[in-house]
Write a protein that holds these residues in place. Sequence first.
Motif, PDB file in Angstrom:
ATOM      1  N   LEU A 433       0.699  -1.048   0.120  1.00 41.33           N
ATOM      2  CA  LEU A 433       0.163  -0.109   0.013  1.00 41.33           C
ATOM      3  C   LEU A 433       1.034   1.227  -0.057  1.00 41.33           C
ATOM      4  O   LEU A 433       0.418   2.166  -0.752  1.00 41.33           O
ATOM      5  CB  LEU A 433      -0.726  -0.057   1.141  1.00 41.33           C
ATOM      6  CG  LEU A 433      -2.217  -0.899   1.269  1.00 41.33           C
ATOM      7  CD1 LEU A 433      -2.679  -1.107   2.664  1.00 41.33           C
ATOM      8  CD2 LEU A 433      -3.158  -0.782   0.262  1.00 41.33           C
ATOM      9  N   ASN A 436       2.607   1.987  -3.503  1.00 38.83           N
ATOM     10  CA  ASN A 436       1.904   2.334  -4.352  1.00 38.83           C
ATOM     11  C   ASN A 436       1.606   3.604  -4.291  1.00 38.83           C
ATOM     12  O   ASN A 436       1.422   4.570  -5.281  1.00 38.83           O
ATOM     13  CB  ASN A 436       0.571   1.339  -4.571  1.00 38.83           C
ATOM     14  CG  ASN A 436       0.863  -0.071  -4.861  1.00 38.83           C
ATOM     15  OD1 ASN A 436       1.829  -0.098  -5.792  1.00 38.83           O
ATOM     16  ND2 ASN A 436      -0.086  -0.955  -4.838  1.00 38.83           N
ATOM     17  N   ARG A 437       1.276   4.018  -2.961  1.00 38.30           N
ATOM     18  CA  ARG A 437       0.801   5.554  -2.822  1.00 38.30           C
ATOM     19  C   ARG A 437       1.971   6.313  -3.116  1.00 38.30           C
ATOM     20  O   ARG A 437       1.500   7.369  -3.495  1.00 38.30           O
ATOM     21  CB  ARG A 437       0.135   5.640  -1.237  1.00 38.30           C
ATOM     22  CG  ARG A 437      -0.426   6.890  -0.943  1.00 38.30           C
ATOM     23  CD  ARG A 437      -1.840   6.794  -1.569  1.00 38.30           C
ATOM     24  NE  ARG A 437      -2.413   8.231  -1.802  1.00 38.30           N
ATOM     25  CZ  ARG A 437      -2.603   9.185  -2.676  1.00 38.30           C
ATOM     26  NH1 ARG A 437      -2.013   8.978  -3.618  1.00 38.30           N
ATOM     27  NH2 ARG A 437      -3.168  10.298  -2.383  1.00 38.30           N
ATOM     28  N   GLU A 440       2.346   6.826  -6.819  1.00 35.50           N
ATOM     29  CA  GLU A 440       1.220   7.784  -7.166  1.00 35.50           C
ATOM     30  C   GLU A 440       1.453   9.117  -6.936  1.00 35.50           C
ATOM     31  O   GLU A 440       1.095  10.034  -7.866  1.00 35.50           O
ATOM     32  CB  GLU A 440      -0.059   7.295  -6.875  1.00 35.50           C
ATOM     33  CG  GLU A 440      -0.603   5.876  -7.195  1.00 35.50           C
ATOM     34  CD  GLU A 440      -1.856   5.459  -6.533  1.00 35.50           C
ATOM     35  OE1 GLU A 440      -2.347   6.093  -5.571  1.00 35.50           O
ATOM     36  OE2 GLU A 440      -2.435   4.214  -6.819  1.00 35.50           O
ATOM     37  N   THR A 441       1.908   9.464  -5.837  1.00 35.82           N
ATOM     38  CA  THR A 441       2.106  10.936  -5.485  1.00 35.82           C
ATOM     39  C   THR A 441       3.204  11.424  -6.420  1.00 35.82           C
ATOM     40  O   THR A 441       3.215  12.502  -6.620  1.00 35.82           O
ATOM     41  CB  THR A 441       2.295  11.138  -4.033  1.00 35.82           C
ATOM     42  OG1 THR A 441       1.093  10.402  -3.248  1.00 35.82           O
ATOM     43  CG2 THR A 441       2.255  12.352  -3.341  1.00 35.82           C
ATOM     44  N   ASN A 485       1.253  10.819   2.626  1.00 35.51           N
ATOM     45  CA  ASN A 485       0.259  10.180   1.916  1.00 35.51           C
ATOM     46  C   ASN A 485       0.275   8.817   2.085  1.00 35.51           C
ATOM     47  O   ASN A 485      -0.812   8.128   2.173  1.00 35.51           O
ATOM     48  CB  ASN A 485       0.030  10.590   0.415  1.00 35.51           C
ATOM     49  CG  ASN A 485      -0.317  11.951   0.045  1.00 35.51           C
ATOM     50  OD1 ASN A 485      -0.676  12.558   0.838  1.00 35.51           O
ATOM     51  ND2 ASN A 485      -0.186  12.605  -1.028  1.00 35.51           N
ATOM     52  N   GLY A 486       1.507   8.131   1.787  1.00 37.62           N
ATOM     53  CA  GLY A 486       1.892   6.779   2.049  1.00 37.62           C
ATOM     54  C   GLY A 486       1.262   6.428   3.493  1.00 37.62           C
ATOM     55  O   GLY A 486       0.587   5.380   3.770  1.00 37.62           O
ATOM     56  N   THR A 489      -2.410   6.274   4.047  1.00 41.46           N
ATOM     57  CA  THR A 489      -3.158   4.933   3.497  1.00 41.46           C
ATOM     58  C   THR A 489      -2.792   3.823   4.495  1.00 41.46           C
ATOM     59  O   THR A 489      -3.790   3.035   4.553  1.00 41.46           O
ATOM     60  CB  THR A 489      -2.637   4.675   1.876  1.00 41.46           C
ATOM     61  OG1 THR A 489      -2.885   5.742   1.153  1.00 41.46           O
ATOM     62  CG2 THR A 489      -3.130   3.595   1.490  1.00 41.46           C
TER      63      THR A 489
END
Length: 562
Positions: A433, A436-437, A440-441, A485-486, A489
Amino acid sequence: MSHPKAGNAAPEKQPAEDEQPRSAREIRLVMIGLVVTMLLAMLDGLIVGTAMPTIVGELGGAEHLSWVVTSYTLATAASTPIWGKLGDLYGRKGTFLTSIVIFLAGSALSGLSQDMTELIGFRALQGLGAGGLMVGVMSIMGALVPPRDRGKYQGMFAAVMALATIGGPLVGGFITDHLNWRWTFYINLPLGAVALAVVVVTLKLPKVRSKARIDYLGALLLTTGITSLTLITTWGGQEYAWGSKQILGLSALAASTLIGFCYVEQRVEEPMLPLSLFKNLNFTLVSIIGFVVGFVMFGSTVFLPLYQQTVQGASATNSGLLLMPMMFGMLVISLVVGQAVTKTGKYRIYPIIGTVVMTAGMLLLSTLSTDTSGFVSACWMVVLGAGMGFLMQITMLVAQNSVELKDMGVASSTATLFRTIGGSFGVALFGALFNNRVTETMNERLGSAAGAGSAQGGDPAQLSPNALKALPAPVQDAYHHAVANGMHTVFLWGAAAAVISVAAAVFMREVPLRGAGGPSADAKDGEAKDGEAKDGEAKDGEAKDGEAGKGAAVGNTEAVAI
């Protein structure tokens, strides 16, 4: 049957010794050996992890670096339930001492390693012994101290956990910088010698001679299943993609062997892990809670230091100190809860409070951002630690109180195993998780090309603090936001998992704790009033002392002792 205190014949005297309350002095002496042994088990990975870059630099074989950790983890997880069962069948003291000797032999050989292949093999041997250390400590504790009185001593183990988490990296860094990396293994030898000497001299338990055959097929199936699960969580998303044939093949192997294990366990005379234990509601529920606690705890301890180092600029040198707020909350609450349980004999409320507070802590940590101060993040860590403090010892306490004494090792190893597997899944899922986060950011802020090219190896989720400092300010800012952000999540999903433990805690029943302060004669292991805890355990007539409801003799099937 003779009265437990009557007669001097060996078959009667030995069980009586185990049934009678131990003096505080006797227990404190044994606790020295148990605490040192637990410190051995917990310090090892933390100390060695700090020295790994130096070890690779001297021995080479960087491509096999992950196997130094994986071999140890696999051996520990796979051997845990086997050690628990061997202790139940052949005596806890002997198996415990054997596990310490194997661990020390693995430590000495690891320190003597001349190449990476040798180190991996010796680390596996060390892990084999480590699997019996924690189980041995908990099962011996369960045999010596009735659940009602255990709160007086459980604070020692919480303190050891805090000491190991904080001190491990510090000791590892000191040894690596001022001595030699080989001493990260040799340091176990004097500690282990102390533990061996104390246990040999002070621990008095009845000798057990069981004629039951070892469930070799069950052991093989369970070991294969656990090994497959551990490899899935270790390799998934790292060595191999989650949808790769390797991970899918391991998943199929894990499912088939564990299903086969369940089939075998219902048909053998002396199962490796009696499935009848799960008919006990409390035992099943605390196993679920233990899984979630491992899931949350190990995931948190991996990712919180990363946030503190990269976003808040904390020093990696004293990384163990970064988790001090969480360890402080865990230690204080564990001490308070232990004393309260001993005083009142009531425990059901604490798992409920603990799971709710743990969920709240995860939700609070999900609010971490690039602007969150160190003080605020430390406060949220204290909340999470407090939640786990309500649960760490209570889960083991309830598991052991839910079974016959003859199954104390199995109960201890099962509780440990669920927490270990939960931790493996937590690190793996949180890692996927988080990665991926972060990716993406980074792509959102810098564009896909810039985001992919900003990290070593093309993976934006793998930037080290030192590498980050060498990058332009806009990239650093983007990465700070990506990590925050990671974290959001990771902890949000962690809170969702923690809700499961809340539901499990609510359905737990208040069963009187065995012990001098509690009505153990009426409890009969709590759930036994309708036969739930007796299924499959009394078939040899071993549990008849427990069925008679004779106070502390409930479930004491050490009556087969010589």
